[in-house]
Scaffold this motif. Structure first.
Motif, PDB file in Angstrom:
ATOM      1  N   ASN A 261       0.840  -1.203   0.000  1.00  0.00           N
ATOM      2  CA  ASN A 261       0.000   0.000   0.000  1.00  0.00           C
ATOM      3  C   ASN A 261       0.869   1.244   0.000  1.00  0.00           C
ATOM      4  OD1 ASN A 261      -2.304  -1.652   0.198  1.00  0.00           O
ATOM      5  ND2 ASN A 261      -2.218  -1.613   2.433  1.00  0.00           N
ATOM      6  N   ASN A 262       0.264   2.354  -0.380  1.00  0.00           N
ATOM      7  CA  ASN A 262       0.966   3.638  -0.413  1.00  0.00           C
ATOM      8  C   ASN A 262       2.318   3.505  -1.126  1.00  0.00           C
ATOM      9  OD1 ASN A 262       1.511   6.349   0.066  1.00  0.00           O
ATOM     10  ND2 ASN A 262       2.293   5.983   2.137  1.00  0.00           N
ATOM     11  N   LEU A 263       2.272   2.950  -2.304  1.00  0.00           N
ATOM     12  CA  LEU A 263       3.504   2.703  -3.048  1.00  0.00           C
ATOM     13  C   LEU A 263       4.183   4.007  -3.451  1.00  0.00           C
ATOM     14  CD1 LEU A 263       2.269  -0.337  -5.060  1.00  0.00           C
ATOM     15  CD2 LEU A 263       4.399  -0.296  -3.768  1.00  0.00           C
ATOM     16  N   LYS A 264       5.506   3.962  -3.457  1.00  0.00           N
ATOM     17  CA  LYS A 264       6.325   5.123  -3.792  1.00  0.00           C
ATOM     18  C   LYS A 264       7.197   4.793  -5.000  1.00  0.00           C
ATOM     19  CE  LYS A 264       6.658   6.282   1.135  1.00  0.00           C
ATOM     20  NZ  LYS A 264       7.593   6.545   2.257  1.00  0.00           N
ATOM     21  N   PRO A 265       7.640   5.810  -5.739  1.00  0.00           N
ATOM     22  CA  PRO A 265       8.509   5.536  -6.896  1.00  0.00           C
ATOM     23  C   PRO A 265       9.744   4.709  -6.516  1.00  0.00           C
ATOM     24  CG  PRO A 265       7.735   7.789  -6.997  1.00  0.00           C
ATOM     25  CD  PRO A 265       7.267   7.224  -5.675  1.00  0.00           C
ATOM     26  N   GLU A 266      10.255   4.883  -5.319  1.00  0.00           N
ATOM     27  CA  GLU A 266      11.443   4.127  -4.905  1.00  0.00           C
ATOM     28  C   GLU A 266      11.144   2.653  -4.631  1.00  0.00           C
ATOM     29  OE1 GLU A 266      10.316   7.005  -3.594  1.00  0.00           O
ATOM     30  OE2 GLU A 266      10.567   7.035  -1.398  1.00  0.00           O
ATOM     31  N   ASP A 267       9.891   2.259  -4.671  1.00  0.00           N
ATOM     32  CA  ASP A 267       9.539   0.841  -4.564  1.00  0.00           C
ATOM     33  C   ASP A 267       9.661   0.126  -5.914  1.00  0.00           C
ATOM     34  OD1 ASP A 267       6.923   1.847  -2.358  1.00  0.00           O
ATOM     35  OD2 ASP A 267       8.821   0.904  -1.791  1.00  0.00           O
ATOM     36  N   THR A 268       9.903   0.880  -6.969  1.00  0.00           N
ATOM     37  CA  THR A 268      10.064   0.277  -8.289  1.00  0.00           C
ATOM     38  C   THR A 268      11.248  -0.674  -8.300  1.00  0.00           C
ATOM     39  OG1 THR A 268       9.096   2.182  -9.420  1.00  0.00           O
ATOM     40  CG2 THR A 268      10.574   0.773 -10.707  1.00  0.00           C
ATOM     41  N   ALA A 269      10.990  -1.922  -8.708  1.00  0.00           N
ATOM     42  CA  ALA A 269      12.026  -2.960  -8.691  1.00  0.00           C
ATOM     43  C   ALA A 269      11.442  -4.244  -9.260  1.00  0.00           C
ATOM     44  CB  ALA A 269      12.522  -3.211  -7.272  1.00  0.00           C
TER      45      ALA A 269
END
Length: 115
Positions: free
Chosen positions: A83-91
């Motif tokens: 939840n509340n995903l952020k661009p830095e979670d991209t992987a």
């Protein structure tokens, strides 16, 4: 031969949610710890969250309060609610399953967080 298969990745906007699923099959031995790791180009694979067979959990500091790991022992399946995903979670997110005798990885599923 143990097979680990992930699903549920995709593209989501910042603040959005995704749920990853992973199933492990073909093991002659009990699946113990299961977990999710992630990797971006040029960086080492890092632990996101892990869960023991008994349900004890461990999270990376960067995802605490936003991600939840759970599992169904009877199905050798683990989930990651993000939840509340952020661009830095991209992987690329990888599922891991451990038995007493081995350590098994899935092929990875891409998660992209972008507006």
């Amino acid at each position: 031969q143990v097979q680990v298969v992930e699903s549920g990745g995709g593209l989501v906007q910042p603040g959005g949610s995704l749920r990853l699923s992973c199933g492990a099959s073909g093991s002659m031995y009990r699946i113990n710890d299961m977990g999710w790791y992630r990797q971006t180009p040029g960086k080492e694979r890092e632990l996101v969250a892990a869960i023991t067979r008994g349900g004890s959990t461990n999270y990376a500091d960067s995802v605490k309060g936003r991600f939840t790991i759970s599992r169904e022992n009877a199905k050798n399946t683990v989930y990651l609610q993000m939840n509340n995903l952020k661009p830095e979670d991209t992987a690329v997110y990888y599922c891991n399953a451990k038995t007493f005798y081995g350590n098994y990885w899935g092929q990875g599923t891409q998660v992209a967080v972008s507006s």
